[in-house]
Design an enzyme around this catalytic site. Structure first.
Site, short mmCIF file in Angstrom:
data_model
loop_
_atom_site.label_atom_id
_atom_site.label_comp_id
_atom_site.label_asym_id
_atom_site.label_seq_id
_atom_site.Cartn_x
_atom_site.Cartn_y
_atom_site.Cartn_z
N GLU A 147 0.74 -31.28 50.03
CA GLU A 147 1.15 -32.21 48.98
C GLU A 147 0.50 -33.58 49.19
O GLU A 147 -0.02 -34.19 48.25
CB GLU A 147 2.67 -32.32 48.94
CG GLU A 147 3.33 -31.00 48.57
CD GLU A 147 4.60 -31.18 47.77
OE1 GLU A 147 4.53 -31.10 46.53
OE2 GLU A 147 5.66 -31.38 48.39
N GLU B 200 7.08 -23.88 50.21
CA GLU B 200 8.45 -24.25 49.87
C GLU B 200 9.26 -23.10 49.29
O GLU B 200 10.44 -22.90 49.65
CB GLU B 200 8.44 -25.45 48.90
CG GLU B 200 8.14 -26.78 49.56
CD GLU B 200 6.66 -27.02 49.81
OE1 GLU B 200 6.31 -28.09 50.31
OE2 GLU B 200 5.84 -26.11 49.50
#
Length: 267
Positions: A121, A141
């Protein structure tokens, strides 16, 4: 210079090198690390002597994401001053992760080893990306029942083809450096252990250029990304014409004619 126990800062010429420094935890994100990152971005923004930033990790790893133990209160404890900073600015961690902050100077990522979850990210907030052959990428995730709120559901499909973005987001599988380069997530794959050297070489090329031009080009690319072509071209003139009329532009063309290095004064 700024820095914390989990984030080291070094000046290499006109480049600020930020190093994620929790190698025993594969540089998992901690509050001290995020605080140091935030301060590093601001230092680069505010100091005109800094022309570029290199982001890397210590101990053969880039970043393995958020420290899940810290989420449950069993990870390393931040001191009271650090916790107070996050309480005073609830947006600080997003700024550190480049979700809510875009540095003024070009940011070059030098990746070795794992660059997953929050690491991937943060990577999406950088401008130029170089990785060692054994680097691993991915957004894990969903494997933990989590949501990648660091910006990936918005940014990733704007940076790589939509089908690859959705595959990465929905499968949670790891990607090799070669595959990451093939789909456009990173730009260069280099021998292991040389990503930082290559990043510094690239930074030196950036640093040799006119700073007003470099910063305006970066801003224009980002600011026109969501515009239609006509609006983007209009903004390009708005950003570009002042640069073309600057003293630095005159110096750059004069230096070329005189066959000498340009001396830019940010004017």
């Amino acid at each position: 210079m700024s820095g914390t126990e989990h984030l080291t800062v070094e000046r290499v010429g006109a480049t600020l090198v930020l190093t994620l420094n929790r190698p025993e935890a594969r540089n998992a994100l901690s509050l001290p690390m995020l605080a140091g990152l935030h301060d590093g971005w601001l230092e680069a923004d505010e100091d005109d002597a800094i022309r570029s930033v290199v982001l890397t990790g210590a101990g053969g790893a880039f970043c393995s994401g958020m420290d899940l133990k810290a989420l449950h209160g069993t990870g390393p404890a931040a001191d009271d001053a650090c916790r107070a900073r996050f309480k005073a600015d609830p947006d600080l961690h997003w700024k550190a992760m480049l979700r809510h902050h875009r540095p003024r100077k070009p940011v070059i990522a030098a990746v070795e080893g794992p660059c997953v979850a929050g690491g991937t990210e943060i990577l999406q907030g950088t401008d130029i990306r170089i990785a060692g052959e054994s680097a691993v990428f991915g957004l894990f995730e969903v494997r933990r029942g989590l949501f990648p709120v660091g910006g990936s559901t918005v940014r990733l499909a704007r940076q790589i083809p939509r089908t690859h973005a959705l595959e990465m987001l929905l499968t949670g599988r790891p990607y090799t450096a070669a595959e990451a380069a093939r789909i456009g997530l990173i730009g260069h794959v280099v021998p292991d252990g040389t990503a930082l050297d290559r990043a510094l070489e690239t930074a030196a090329l950036v640093n040799a250029n006119g700073p007003l031009a470099v910063e305006a080009v970066k801003a224009c690319v980002h600011d026109t990304a969501a515009l239609d072509e006509a609006a983007g071209l209009a903004l390009e003139l708005e950003r570009g014409l002042p640069v073309l009329g600057s003293a630095d532009a005159k110096e750059g063309t004069r230096a070329f004619a005189e066959k000498r290095p340009a001396v830019y004064r940010r004017a």
